[in-house]
Design an enzyme around this catalytic site. Structure first.
Site, PDB file in Angstrom:
ATOM      1  N   GLN A  94       0.780  -1.239   0.000  1.00 17.20           N
ATOM      2  CA  GLN A  94       0.000   0.000   0.000  1.00 17.20           C
ATOM      3  C   GLN A  94       0.814   1.292   0.000  1.00 17.20           C
ATOM      4  O   GLN A  94       0.247   2.365  -0.203  1.00 17.20           O
ATOM      5  CB  GLN A  94      -0.957   0.077   1.211  1.00 17.20           C
ATOM      6  CG  GLN A  94      -1.955  -1.054   1.316  1.00 17.20           C
ATOM      7  CD  GLN A  94      -3.001  -0.759   2.358  1.00 17.20           C
ATOM      8  OE1 GLN A  94      -3.753   0.203   2.211  1.00 17.20           O
ATOM      9  NE2 GLN A  94      -3.056  -1.550   3.403  1.00 17.20           N
ATOM     10  N   ASP A  95       2.118   1.219   0.223  1.00 18.15           N
ATOM     11  CA  ASP A  95       2.872   2.476   0.319  1.00 18.15           C
ATOM     12  C   ASP A  95       4.290   2.338  -0.242  1.00 18.15           C
ATOM     13  O   ASP A  95       5.256   2.787   0.376  1.00 18.15           O
ATOM     14  CB  ASP A  95       2.919   2.940   1.774  1.00 18.15           C
ATOM     15  CG  ASP A  95       3.173   4.449   1.903  1.00 18.15           C
ATOM     16  OD1 ASP A  95       2.995   5.163   0.895  1.00 18.15           O
ATOM     17  OD2 ASP A  95       3.540   4.896   2.996  1.00 18.15           O
ATOM     18  N   ILE A  96       4.400   1.721  -1.423  1.00 16.71           N
ATOM     19  CA  ILE A  96       5.698   1.659  -2.098  1.00 16.71           C
ATOM     20  C   ILE A  96       6.046   3.073  -2.575  1.00 16.71           C
ATOM     21  O   ILE A  96       5.276   3.717  -3.284  1.00 16.71           O
ATOM     22  CB  ILE A  96       5.650   0.704  -3.309  1.00 16.71           C
ATOM     23  CG1 ILE A  96       5.442  -0.745  -2.833  1.00 16.71           C
ATOM     24  CG2 ILE A  96       6.926   0.810  -4.144  1.00 16.71           C
ATOM     25  CD1 ILE A  96       6.601  -1.330  -2.070  1.00 16.71           C
ATOM     26  N   ASN A 100      10.481   4.106   1.257  1.00 19.23           N
ATOM     27  CA  ASN A 100      10.300   2.747   1.774  1.00 19.23           C
ATOM     28  C   ASN A 100      11.085   1.692   1.002  1.00 19.23           C
ATOM     29  O   ASN A 100      10.820   0.499   1.127  1.00 19.23           O
ATOM     30  CB  ASN A 100       8.809   2.390   1.780  1.00 19.23           C
ATOM     31  CG  ASN A 100       8.052   3.144   2.859  1.00 19.23           C
ATOM     32  OD1 ASN A 100       8.626   3.568   3.858  1.00 19.23           O
ATOM     33  ND2 ASN A 100       6.756   3.331   2.661  1.00 19.23           N
TER      34      ASN A 100
END
Length: 275
Positions: A94-96, A100
């Protein structure tokens, strides 16, 4: 390295239980391209202990990434995502984004901050924590994340990877701070400008496709990275080899014809001399 959640007020019992329960779902994930955390809790503040990456994240390389490094990022992140997506139950990151994707000591890339669900994001956001402002970062969010249902799917991670690579190469996210929301409103995928191969441009554009089913899977991305570059330009190596072989055969045939013609002229000259 420590990542502390809800450092100001901590979490209530329900929040702590949710955090521990969700972390238990991903605790068994182990892969060279995943930065595996350990979970602890102190004074009602959950925190993760992570391997320290001295080089930091690829955020430090925005606008400076070479094509070779871009292929390595695609390779390593897609392998890490494959481990998450094939997990039971499947884990959607959900948060590439550049922040990260960490750089390991040997230079390969590792995914961090995985396994935090939308529900847990919401719980953390209600605390005074500044670590979570939304379930995902808008600039890298796929168009379907702005739909009525907003449910992330595996292909949403692929979109985020495409947006990340685009920014690492150009210095800007493909749709600015608005991400897939602009694309959902009709904006076209911007061309990846620069001295990059058509194969790389094609892969990034495929990852940024409007519809989830038009994007390559993690398996397909692995194939693309490992395949000879000509297969990504719309022509496979066998066809190219056949064309090259045909050209060589044509050259050889021409040479034989020229040789025979030359020989014929020579023989005619000799016969004329004898006559």
């Amino acid at each position: 390295a420590l990542k502390i959640y809800a450092p100001a007020t901590g979490l209530d019992d329900a929040g702590l239980d949710m955090f521990a329960r969700e972390f238990s779902l991903v605790a068994d994930v182990s892969h060279p391209n995943i930065l595996k955390p350990l979970y602890f809790e102190h004074d009602r503040k959950p925190y993760l202990v992570l391997p320290y990456c001295r080089e930091g994240s690829v955020k430090n390389k925005i606008g400076q990434l070479t094509e070779e490094e871009a292929w390595n990022v695609i390779r390593d992140v897609s392998k890490g995502l494959k481990a998450l997506h094939s997990h039971r139950p499947p884990i959607i990151h959900q948060d590439i984004k550049p922040d990260n994707i960490m750089i390991a000591g040997d230079g390969h890339y590792m995914i961090s901050d995985f396994g935090v669900s939308t529900h847990l994001h919401s719980t953390l956001r209600k605390s005074v924590s500044s670590n979570f402002k939304s379930a995902g970062t808008r600039a890298y969010m796929a168009p379907e994340r702005f739909s009525r249902h907003r449910t992330p799917v595996m292909a949403s991670d692929i979109y985020s990877l495409g947006a990340t690579v685009y920014e690492l190469l150009t210095g800007d996210a493909p749709f600015g701070e608005e991400g897939g929301l602009l694309q959902r409103s009709g904006a076209e995928i911007p061309e990846l400008e620069g001295n990059y191969s058509e194969e790389l441009k094609n892969i990034v554009e495929q990852c940024l496709a409007l519809n989830p089913w038009e994007r390559p899977s993690v398996d397909k991305l692995e194939e693309y990275v490992d395949a000879p570059r000509t297969t990504l330009g719309g022509q496979n190596p066998e066809e190219k080899e056949d064309e090259a072989g045909g050209a060589k055969r044509q050259i050889s045939s021409t040479a034989i014809i020229v040789t025979i013609a030359t020989a014929g002229i020579a023989i005619g000259a000799v016969l004329g001399f004898l006559i």
